[in-house]
Write an enzyme that holds these catalytic residues in place. Structure first.
Site, PDB file in Angstrom:
ATOM      1  N   GLY A 273       0.828  -1.215   0.000  1.00  0.00           N
ATOM      2  CA  GLY A 273       0.000   0.000   0.000  1.00  0.00           C
ATOM      3  C   GLY A 273       0.855   1.253   0.000  1.00  0.00           C
ATOM      4  N   LYS A 274       1.956   1.214   0.759  1.00  0.00           N
ATOM      5  CA  LYS A 274       2.843   2.380   0.828  1.00  0.00           C
ATOM      6  C   LYS A 274       3.577   2.581  -0.501  1.00  0.00           C
ATOM      7  CE  LYS A 274       6.983   3.428   3.257  1.00  0.00           C
ATOM      8  NZ  LYS A 274       7.980   2.564   2.888  1.00  0.00           N
ATOM      9  N   ASP A 275       3.817   1.474  -1.186  1.00  0.00           N
ATOM     10  CA  ASP A 275       4.582   1.513  -2.430  1.00  0.00           C
ATOM     11  C   ASP A 275       3.735   2.026  -3.604  1.00  0.00           C
ATOM     12  OD1 ASP A 275       6.618   0.864  -4.317  1.00  0.00           O
ATOM     13  OD2 ASP A 275       5.622  -1.026  -4.749  1.00  0.00           O
ATOM     14  N   LEU A 440      10.895   4.764   5.325  1.00  0.00           N
ATOM     15  CA  LEU A 440       9.992   4.867   6.476  1.00  0.00           C
ATOM     16  C   LEU A 440       9.133   3.610   6.537  1.00  0.00           C
ATOM     17  CD1 LEU A 440       9.100   7.024   8.621  1.00  0.00           C
ATOM     18  CD2 LEU A 440       7.221   7.552   7.094  1.00  0.00           C
TER      19      LEU A 440
END
Length: 638
Positions: A273-275, A440
């Site tokens: 999801g962050k990617d 992060l």
């Protein structure tokens, strides 16, 4: 109880003759159990062994050694179950089945469920760290640098070592702190009973060599009963490549002999999801699971999907029943694993009735998925999703990774930097000390946006995808509505998004901007808030709703009740952050101050503050309290 089977009588007589009175450590049991009570003789021995097992573990934990020999302890759960099962068989054979089915059967079930260790520990390590260890070994052996080898060469070398017998390294291996740390973990695994451990999970796995590397290191460190190795595919590209990587593993004879027809594969919700943003990550995981199941069927392997879900929607969270039912057909097959972490553990298992309800939900959803599999998406739905995912990823990455102002805006508009400095997380906030958003971890990334009620990682990209599809052909809106009404996966994805919009508040995010963000970045924040509103409008259009959560009035009411409390905490937090970052900033207290009984006292007399804080007195305490309060109010927070 004296009637027993011949099998039990022989065992009881042996134990009765060999038991030594002096060896007992508890006074009340020193008296010899009479031989005409064979069950007591057997269970007395079980009790002694349990006592020694516990004491030996305690000695080893405190001093590293124990004078209790390993032979007088239980080293695995089978040894513990064997005498209990013997008693059970004997009771049934002698007509005492009602007694056998009482507390003895309950106890057998408890032992089978919890083993000797109560909870099995999974081990998790990043693939790069294993590569570093193997690179150190190959360099030391003078055969080249493992890190620079191609995937084919790595596999070839690993398999030749796994099929061979020679040890790879001795005590003279030069070790950095990181290498020693990884090998130290393997050595501990070799010392402790195998029952204590579950899976060895390789995070950021990309290729078959990642799995073979762990198999080799387990053998080299003399782990008697190797842990099952579970690759965790996280980034979008890794999820796409996962089916091919697993197929390659299954085509290796050595590996197929090792796994005995069972494999577990973990998919990561947080980092994918962050990617790439929530929409693309969810769709890619859906497709990856379908393909992985096909591969497993082809090689006749029973595949268990391990869902690395976080508590938040941005990290795969949400109602577990719906989440299970929205998985692709055939991917559950009566078994699945799910991570439950952070405050979600307390929320789902904190009390007995909650625990039972959670387990019932999981069981019911798993059974329902098998008995009434969800429908497979139509080809035109797939095509639409593929197109939307590309647009959503492009939009998400263009802002998060390519917009030069983004990192500065994120760090100033959210409490991310302060969160990283405070000791309230279960892991370091970054994988590498330097670097931008890439380094992060997913938890602080989501947590920071949740605190400001903006939830950017969840919705960013959806708006652009909807807009693109609707502008391309106005009839697509009907297809999207059909997908929402008929396809569980799509419906759950949008319903969770709608819930996030109900919890979000761009007005609160604007307050943080006004107080904390530099003037030249204010317009960027305004742009993002317009994007938020437009995405929300398009989502309601697709779902056919006039207002958010109109399909869930119960949740809507709960959010309305929480709203005023959370907003107060947000205002407190924003001003606290301002004072931490700008010590010269003064807040003028409203008159009159506190009631008479408090107003004459110094603040330090009223509250025990954290003296070790690097901030002005009370600020860190206030910040932690507001963080916890907002997180509790937002529920699926991360």
């Amino acid at each position: 109880m004296w009637r027993c089977s011949d099998e039990l009588r022989v065992r009881a007589d042996e134990l009765h003759c060999s038991s030594k009175k002096s060896a007992k450590h508890y006074i009340e049991f020193w008296k010899q159990v009479p031989s005409n009570e064979p069950y007591r003789v057997i269970l007395g021995d079980v009790r002694d062994k349990l006592y020694y097992t516990r004491e030996r573990s305690r000695h080893i934990l405190t001093t590293g050694v124990s004078d209790i020999p390993e032979e007088s302890t239980f080293t695995n759960v089978e040894m513990f179950l064997e005498p209990l099962e013997l008693c059970y068989r004997s009771l049934c054979a002698c007509g005492d089945k009602p007694i056998a089915d009482g507390s003895l059967l309950d106890f057998l079930r408890q032992v089978s469920t919890f083993g000797l260790a109560l909870v099995k520990l999974d081990i998790r390590q990043e693939s790069d760290r294993h590569t570093d260890v193997l690179d150190t070994i190959t360099t030391h052996l003078g055969i080249g640098s493992y890190a620079e080898w191609s995937e084919e060469k790595r596999q070839e070398w690993l398999l030749s070592e796994l099929r061979g017998k020679r040890p790879l390294f001795g005590s003279d291996l030069p070790q950095t702190e990181e290498v020693a740390d990884v090998l130290g973990t393997f050595h501990i695994l070799a010392e402790l009973p195998a029952d204590c451990f579950g899976a060895y999970i390789i995070s950021m796995a990309t290729a078959p060599s990642d799995v073979l590397a762990v198999e080799l290191l387990q053998r080299e460190c003399h782990i008697k009963k190797p842990l099952r190795v579970v690759p965790l595919f996280e980034k979008l590209a890794d999820l796409e490549a996962a089916p091919a990587a697993v197929a390659r593993l299954f085509s290796i004879d050595w590996y197929m002999d090792r796994i005995n027809g069972k494999q577990e594969v973990m998919i990561g919700y947080s980092d994918s999801g962050k990617d790439a943003g929530r929409l693309s990550a969810a769709w890619q995981m859906y497709k990856a699971q379908e393909e992985l199941i096909k591969v497993a069927k082809h090689y006749e392997v029973k595949l268990t999907m391990f869902h690395g879900r976080g508590g938040t929607v941005g990290r795969g969270g949400g109602p577990s029943h719906l989440a299970i039912l929205s998985q692709p057909p055939d991917t559950i097959h009566g078994s699945l694993r799910v991570t439950v972490q952070g405050e979600v553990i307390e929320h789902s298992f904190g009390e007995e009735h909650l625990c039972f309800r959670t387990l019932q939900r999981f069981t019911a959803a798993t059974l329902e998925h098998g008995m009434h599999p969800p429908i497979s998406p139509k080809p035109e739905w797939r095509a639409l999703m593929d197109e939307m995912a590309v647009v959503a990823t492009k939009e998400y990455r263009s802002i998060v990774f390519q917009e030069p102002r983004f990192v500065e805006y994120f760090r100033s508009a959210t409490p991310e930097t302060e969160y990283g400095r405070m000791n309230i997380g279960s892991r370091p906030s970054k994988r590498k000390p330097s670097g931008g958003i890439e380094s992060l971890r997913a938890i602080p990334w989501i947590f920071a946006w949740t605190q400001t009620r903006f939830h950017l990682p969840v919705w960013l990209g959806f708006g652009a995808a909807f807009k693109h599809i609707i502008q391309k052909d106005i009839r697509n809106i009907h297809t999207l509505k059909e997908m929402y009404n008929e396809w569980p996966f799509f419906r759950v994805t949008l319903d969770l998004l709608e819930m996030v919009f109900a919890k979000g508040d761009p007005g609160i995010a604007a307050l943080y901007d006004k107080l904390l963000v530099a003037e030249d970045l204010q317009s960027f924040g305004e742009q993002l808030r317009q994007n938020f509103e437009e995405t929300k409008r398009l989502l309601l259009q697709v779902a056919g709703h006039k207002d958010v959560l109109e399909g869930d009035p119960y949740l809507k009411q709960r959010l309305r009740l929480r709203e005023s409390y959370i907003t107060t905490l947000n205002v407190c937090q924003a001003y606290t952050l301002k004072r931490i970052r700008d010590p010269s900033f003064e807040v003028t207290p409203q008159q009159p101050p506190l009631s008479k009984e408090f107003s004459d006292k110094e603040p330090a007399e009223l509250v025990q503050l954290n003296r070790g804080s690097e901030y002005a007195p009370g600020l860190e305490d206030t910040l932690i309290l507001t963080m916890k309060g907002i997180a509790a109010g937002m529920q699926n927070t991360g």
